[in-house]
Design a protein around this motif. Sequence first.
Motif, PDB file in Angstrom:
ATOM      1  N   LEU A  12      -3.418   0.631  -8.275  1.00  0.00           N
ATOM      2  CA  LEU A  12      -4.799   0.212  -8.025  1.00  0.00           C
ATOM      3  C   LEU A  12      -5.214   0.560  -6.598  1.00  0.00           C
ATOM      4  O   LEU A  12      -6.336   1.012  -6.362  1.00  0.00           O
ATOM      5  CB  LEU A  12      -4.951  -1.290  -8.267  1.00  0.00           C
ATOM      6  CG  LEU A  12      -4.913  -1.752  -9.723  1.00  0.00           C
ATOM      7  CD1 LEU A  12      -4.881  -3.269  -9.799  1.00  0.00           C
ATOM      8  CD2 LEU A  12      -6.112  -1.216 -10.497  1.00  0.00           C
ATOM      9  N   ARG A  13      -4.296   0.347  -5.679  1.00  0.00           N
ATOM     10  CA  ARG A  13      -4.597   0.686  -4.288  1.00  0.00           C
ATOM     11  C   ARG A  13      -4.798   2.191  -4.142  1.00  0.00           C
ATOM     12  O   ARG A  13      -5.639   2.648  -3.364  1.00  0.00           O
ATOM     13  CB  ARG A  13      -3.464   0.191  -3.393  1.00  0.00           C
ATOM     14  CG  ARG A  13      -3.794   0.242  -1.892  1.00  0.00           C
ATOM     15  CD  ARG A  13      -2.700  -0.423  -1.084  1.00  0.00           C
ATOM     16  NE  ARG A  13      -2.632  -1.838  -1.423  1.00  0.00           N
ATOM     17  CZ  ARG A  13      -1.506  -2.477  -1.687  1.00  0.00           C
ATOM     18  NH1 ARG A  13      -0.356  -1.841  -1.689  1.00  0.00           N
ATOM     19  NH2 ARG A  13      -1.517  -3.769  -1.958  1.00  0.00           N
ATOM     20  N   GLU A  23      -9.201  -2.663  -3.576  1.00  0.00           N
ATOM     21  CA  GLU A  23      -8.535  -3.681  -2.751  1.00  0.00           C
ATOM     22  C   GLU A  23      -8.060  -4.818  -3.650  1.00  0.00           C
ATOM     23  O   GLU A  23      -8.814  -5.305  -4.495  1.00  0.00           O
ATOM     24  CB  GLU A  23      -9.479  -4.227  -1.686  1.00  0.00           C
ATOM     25  CG  GLU A  23      -8.839  -5.292  -0.805  1.00  0.00           C
ATOM     26  CD  GLU A  23      -9.811  -5.891   0.198  1.00  0.00           C
ATOM     27  OE1 GLU A  23      -9.401  -6.776   0.960  1.00  0.00           O
ATOM     28  OE2 GLU A  23     -10.991  -5.468   0.200  1.00  0.00           O
ATOM     29  N   THR A  24      -6.830  -5.238  -3.475  1.00  0.00           N
ATOM     30  CA  THR A  24      -6.265  -6.310  -4.294  1.00  0.00           C
ATOM     31  C   THR A  24      -6.222  -7.604  -3.494  1.00  0.00           C
ATOM     32  O   THR A  24      -5.880  -7.612  -2.305  1.00  0.00           O
ATOM     33  CB  THR A  24      -4.852  -5.957  -4.774  1.00  0.00           C
ATOM     34  OG1 THR A  24      -4.041  -5.616  -3.648  1.00  0.00           O
ATOM     35  CG2 THR A  24      -4.894  -4.784  -5.731  1.00  0.00           C
ATOM     36  N   VAL A  25      -6.569  -8.692  -4.172  1.00  0.00           N
ATOM     37  CA  VAL A  25      -6.560 -10.025  -3.571  1.00  0.00           C
ATOM     38  C   VAL A  25      -5.783 -10.950  -4.504  1.00  0.00           C
ATOM     39  O   VAL A  25      -6.006 -10.940  -5.714  1.00  0.00           O
ATOM     40  CB  VAL A  25      -7.998 -10.570  -3.369  1.00  0.00           C
ATOM     41  CG1 VAL A  25      -7.963 -11.972  -2.777  1.00  0.00           C
ATOM     42  CG2 VAL A  25      -8.795  -9.628  -2.482  1.00  0.00           C
ATOM     43  N   LEU A  26      -4.872 -11.741  -3.929  1.00  0.00           N
ATOM     44  CA  LEU A  26      -4.110 -12.704  -4.721  1.00  0.00           C
ATOM     45  C   LEU A  26      -4.828 -14.049  -4.678  1.00  0.00           C
ATOM     46  O   LEU A  26      -5.005 -14.636  -3.610  1.00  0.00           O
ATOM     47  CB  LEU A  26      -2.689 -12.844  -4.177  1.00  0.00           C
ATOM     48  CG  LEU A  26      -1.785 -13.848  -4.909  1.00  0.00           C
ATOM     49  CD1 LEU A  26      -1.649 -13.474  -6.383  1.00  0.00           C
ATOM     50  CD2 LEU A  26      -0.421 -13.928  -4.243  1.00  0.00           C
ATOM     51  N   THR A  40     -18.012  -5.311  -5.474  1.00  0.00           N
ATOM     52  CA  THR A  40     -17.939  -5.407  -6.931  1.00  0.00           C
ATOM     53  C   THR A  40     -16.578  -5.992  -7.282  1.00  0.00           C
ATOM     54  O   THR A  40     -15.547  -5.445  -6.890  1.00  0.00           O
ATOM     55  CB  THR A  40     -18.102  -4.031  -7.590  1.00  0.00           C
ATOM     56  OG1 THR A  40     -19.384  -3.495  -7.225  1.00  0.00           O
ATOM     57  CG2 THR A  40     -18.036  -4.150  -9.105  1.00  0.00           C
ATOM     58  N   VAL A  41     -16.581  -7.097  -8.009  1.00  0.00           N
ATOM     59  CA  VAL A  41     -15.359  -7.880  -8.191  1.00  0.00           C
ATOM     60  C   VAL A  41     -14.906  -7.852  -9.648  1.00  0.00           C
ATOM     61  O   VAL A  41     -15.696  -8.122 -10.557  1.00  0.00           O
ATOM     62  CB  VAL A  41     -15.570  -9.344  -7.750  1.00  0.00           C
ATOM     63  CG1 VAL A  41     -14.277 -10.151  -7.895  1.00  0.00           C
ATOM     64  CG2 VAL A  41     -16.056  -9.396  -6.310  1.00  0.00           C
ATOM     65  N   ALA A  42     -13.636  -7.528  -9.847  1.00  0.00           N
ATOM     66  CA  ALA A  42     -12.997  -7.654 -11.148  1.00  0.00           C
ATOM     67  C   ALA A  42     -11.869  -8.659 -11.020  1.00  0.00           C
ATOM     68  O   ALA A  42     -11.079  -8.593 -10.076  1.00  0.00           O
ATOM     69  CB  ALA A  42     -12.449  -6.310 -11.627  1.00  0.00           C
ATOM     70  N   VAL A  43     -11.812  -9.602 -11.924  1.00  0.00           N
ATOM     71  CA  VAL A  43     -10.774 -10.636 -11.913  1.00  0.00           C
ATOM     72  C   VAL A  43      -9.857 -10.422 -13.105  1.00  0.00           C
ATOM     73  O   VAL A  43     -10.328 -10.248 -14.234  1.00  0.00           O
ATOM     74  CB  VAL A  43     -11.396 -12.048 -11.966  1.00  0.00           C
ATOM     75  CG1 VAL A  43     -10.304 -13.111 -12.102  1.00  0.00           C
ATOM     76  CG2 VAL A  43     -12.222 -12.312 -10.719  1.00  0.00           C
ATOM     77  N   VAL A  44      -8.557 -10.425 -12.843  1.00  0.00           N
ATOM     78  CA  VAL A  44      -7.554 -10.304 -13.898  1.00  0.00           C
ATOM     79  C   VAL A  44      -6.824 -11.640 -13.998  1.00  0.00           C
ATOM     80  O   VAL A  44      -6.258 -12.117 -13.022  1.00  0.00           O
ATOM     81  CB  VAL A  44      -6.546  -9.177 -13.592  1.00  0.00           C
ATOM     82  CG1 VAL A  44      -5.538  -9.045 -14.731  1.00  0.00           C
ATOM     83  CG2 VAL A  44      -7.273  -7.865 -13.349  1.00  0.00           C
ATOM     84  N   GLY A  45      -6.850 -12.252 -15.170  1.00  0.00           N
ATOM     85  CA  GLY A  45      -6.199 -13.543 -15.341  1.00  0.00           C
ATOM     86  C   GLY A  45      -5.871 -13.806 -16.796  1.00  0.00           C
ATOM     87  O   GLY A  45      -6.395 -13.150 -17.698  1.00  0.00           O
TER      88      GLY A  45
END
Length: 219
Positions: free
Chosen positions: A46-47, A52-55, A98-103
């Motif tokens: 992804l990087r 950008e990845t956020v935990l 622009t935000v994508a959330v994976v859960g």
Amino acid sequence: ALAEAVAQAGEAGRTAVVVELDGRPAAVLAIGDTLRSGSWRAVHRLRGLGLETVLLTGDGPGAARAVAAELGIERVHASASPERKAEVVAELRAAGRTVAVVGDGVNDAVALASADLGVALASGSDAAIGAAGLTLVRGDIEAVVDAVRLARQTLATIRANLLWAFGYNLVLIPMAAVGLLNPMLAAVAMSLSSLLVVGNSLRLRTWEPGRVQRRGGRR
């Protein structure tokens, strides 16, 4: 020594369980979750795509820092409630991101629904699947990367089709209207234009997920 083991477990993001024998501490068990298979590769791929990845997790700071360090993630939000997760998403969107959330959990449902794109895993909870806009039927977390690549390829195809269609209408139709082009030839060109657009779109059927080759037992 046991006290040091308890402290080390906390620093490593583990839950320390003290075992007693005849009422006296005898051992320390460090318990914790393991990373989902493919998580490290997914984050780094992804990087590589410029994302950008956020935990964002409800786990404590120790566990969150340990996972972030293992995955190479710099931005971490620990001990986040479902409401806090949604607030972080709103803050990122307000900053123009622009935000994508994976859960896959119930606690992720609010954040999944409030993001620009919510991505749930088929193995997750029904609440997460219902709130997400995209559900990945594969249990492999790297399917997230494949979904991003396929979306970008699809968008590029749409743009190419629009460019060709507008270019045709902009050039050939006025020429036919003023008599510089035979209307029959314009009709044939229109048919060829439609076939070209369809053919370009059908190229997506040949798209395949990227595969990382193994070397020396690693990949």
